[in-house]
Motif scaffolding. Structure first.
Motif, PDB file in Angstrom:
ATOM      1  N   GLY A  71       0.884  -1.160   0.165  1.00  0.00           N
ATOM      2  CA  GLY A  71       0.168  -0.044  -0.060  1.00  0.00           C
ATOM      3  C   GLY A  71       0.635   1.143   0.053  1.00  0.00           C
ATOM      4  N   ALA A  72       0.041   2.347   0.079  1.00  0.00           N
ATOM      5  CA  ALA A  72       0.903   3.548  -0.009  1.00  0.00           C
ATOM      6  C   ALA A  72       0.051   4.783   0.798  1.00  0.00           C
ATOM      7  N   GLY A  73       0.500   5.647   0.967  1.00  0.00           N
ATOM      8  CA  GLY A  73      -0.321   6.855   1.401  1.00  0.00           C
ATOM      9  C   GLY A  73       0.628   8.333   1.647  1.00  0.00           C
ATOM     10  N   SER A  74      -0.167   9.410   2.219  1.00  0.00           N
ATOM     11  CA  SER A  74       0.706  10.559   2.234  1.00  0.00           C
ATOM     12  C   SER A  74       0.268  11.234   3.594  1.00  0.00           C
ATOM     13  N   PHE A  75       1.271  12.091   4.222  1.00  0.00           N
ATOM     14  CA  PHE A  75       1.155  12.877   5.054  1.00  0.00           C
ATOM     15  C   PHE A  75       1.582  14.109   4.469  1.00  0.00           C
ATOM     16  N   SER A  76       1.361  15.377   5.139  1.00  0.00           N
ATOM     17  CA  SER A  76       1.785  16.744   4.418  1.00  0.00           C
ATOM     18  C   SER A  76       3.428  16.580   4.060  1.00  0.00           C
ATOM     19  N   GLY A  77       3.590  16.779   2.730  1.00  0.00           N
ATOM     20  CA  GLY A  77       4.950  16.625   2.244  1.00  0.00           C
ATOM     21  C   GLY A  77       5.610  15.544   2.129  1.00  0.00           C
ATOM     22  N   VAL A  78       4.865  14.502   2.517  1.00  0.00           N
ATOM     23  CA  VAL A  78       5.366  12.939   2.426  1.00  0.00           C
ATOM     24  C   VAL A  78       4.590  11.702   1.873  1.00  0.00           C
ATOM     25  N   ARG A  79       5.322  11.056   0.923  1.00  0.00           N
ATOM     26  CA  ARG A  79       4.696   9.737   0.298  1.00  0.00           C
ATOM     27  C   ARG A  79       5.534   8.776   0.787  1.00  0.00           C
ATOM     28  N   TRP A  80       4.578   7.863   1.464  1.00  0.00           N
ATOM     29  CA  TRP A  80       5.076   6.626   2.010  1.00  0.00           C
ATOM     30  C   TRP A  80       4.396   5.206   1.458  1.00  0.00           C
ATOM     31  N   ALA A  81       5.272   4.077   1.694  1.00  0.00           N
ATOM     32  CA  ALA A  81       4.836   2.943   1.514  1.00  0.00           C
ATOM     33  C   ALA A  81       4.420   2.297   2.716  1.00  0.00           C
ATOM     34  N   GLY A  82       3.116   1.570   2.915  1.00  0.00           N
ATOM     35  CA  GLY A  82       2.709   1.279   3.892  1.00  0.00           C
ATOM     36  C   GLY A  82       3.380  -0.220   4.275  1.00  0.00           C
ATOM     37  N   VAL A  83       3.080  -0.515   5.649  1.00  0.00           N
ATOM     38  CA  VAL A  83       3.859  -1.939   6.252  1.00  0.00           C
ATOM     39  C   VAL A  83       2.815  -2.638   6.908  1.00  0.00           C
ATOM     40  N   GLN A  84       2.560  -3.821   6.628  1.00  0.00           N
ATOM     41  CA  GLN A  84       1.306  -4.703   6.791  1.00  0.00           C
ATOM     42  C   GLN A  84       2.018  -5.593   7.742  1.00  0.00           C
ATOM     43  N   ALA A  85       1.211  -6.033   8.726  1.00  0.00           N
ATOM     44  CA  ALA A  85       1.893  -6.958   9.887  1.00  0.00           C
ATOM     45  C   ALA A  85       0.861  -8.181   9.806  1.00  0.00           C
ATOM     46  N   ASP A  86       1.399  -9.338   9.730  1.00  0.00           N
ATOM     47  CA  ASP A  86       0.530 -10.692   9.945  1.00  0.00           C
ATOM     48  C   ASP A  86      -0.169 -10.682  11.276  1.00  0.00           C
ATOM     49  N   ALA A  87       0.470 -10.099  12.357  1.00  0.00           N
ATOM     50  CA  ALA A  87      -0.365 -10.063  13.637  1.00  0.00           C
ATOM     51  C   ALA A  87      -0.130  -8.679  14.180  1.00  0.00           C
ATOM     52  N   PRO A  88      -1.000  -7.963  13.823  1.00  0.00           N
ATOM     53  CA  PRO A  88      -1.245  -6.668  14.185  1.00  0.00           C
ATOM     54  C   PRO A  88      -0.912  -6.248  15.565  1.00  0.00           C
ATOM     55  N   GLU A  89      -1.415  -7.073  16.329  1.00  0.00           N
ATOM     56  CA  GLU A  89      -1.198  -6.833  17.917  1.00  0.00           C
ATOM     57  C   GLU A  89       0.590  -7.159  18.286  1.00  0.00           C
ATOM     58  N   ARG A  90       1.305  -7.786  17.747  1.00  0.00           N
ATOM     59  CA  ARG A  90       2.472  -7.907  17.908  1.00  0.00           C
ATOM     60  C   ARG A  90       3.293  -6.539  17.540  1.00  0.00           C
ATOM     61  N   LEU A  91       2.836  -6.037  16.508  1.00  0.00           N
ATOM     62  CA  LEU A  91       3.338  -4.669  16.120  1.00  0.00           C
ATOM     63  C   LEU A  91       3.019  -3.913  17.204  1.00  0.00           C
TER      64      LEU A  91
END
Length: 168
Positions: A71-91
């Motif tokens: 995935g991808a997204g943005s903040f003001s002045g930034v474009r980013w690549a998303g990071v997905q976790a197989d176990a979100p609770e661990r992250l």
């Protein structure tokens, strides 16, 4: 010292994302792939010894999630690549152990930054060619306490403390 706690992706993950990014659009600069990281918590000006001891107590031996770029997204002045976790609770546990707030955490790697003087014709929020990219899964081996040092062309990062994580 300006400090933050992060996870660093392995070379094969970085290489796969580099292949998906393409050239930066007008008015934007690519962030050096060698500095791509997943920030768990930003600490600002702090004592590295105090933070290292706190991180040791909170994060040592925590179970590491499997992660991948997706995935991808943005903040003001930034474009980013998303990071997905197989176990979100661990992250989330790692974010908490690092001193961050899981409710405000957005798992990402910063790929592009808007130039200070983007000039005419600069893309306001450029497309992200990597938006459909799903990189290989990886499991971080350690949490890193990093120092951020100002430098021409962007900050330079270096580890000041490492905390090992548990595998599966």
């Amino acid at each position: 010292m300006r400090l933050f706690t992060a996870l660093w992706p392995p070379a094969e993950v970085v290489s796969a994302l580099v292949a998906a990014t393409g050239e930066p659009p007008s008015g934007w600069r690519a962030v050096d792939p060698a500095s791509w990281h997943l920030t768990l918590a930003f600490h600002g000006e702090a004592d590295p010894g105090v933070l290292a001891r706190r991180l040791d107590r909170a994060a040592a031996g925590l179970a590491a999630p499997k992660l991948r770029i997706a995935g991808a997204g943005s903040f003001s002045g930034v474009r980013w690549a998303g990071v997905q976790a197989d176990a979100p609770e661990r992250l989330s546990h790692l974010v908490t152990a690092a001193g961050g707030d899981p409710a405000e955490f957005v798992a990402h790697l910063t790929v592009l930054r808007r130039q200070r003087r983007p000039g005419r014709g600069a893309d306001h929020v450029p497309s992200a060619p990597w938006a459909s990219h799903e990189g290989p899964w990886w499991r971080p081996q350690e949490v890193l306490l990093m120092v951020s040092e100002p430098a021409k062309g962007g900050s330079r990062y270096r580890p000041v403390h490492r905390v090992p994580l548990a595998g599966e």
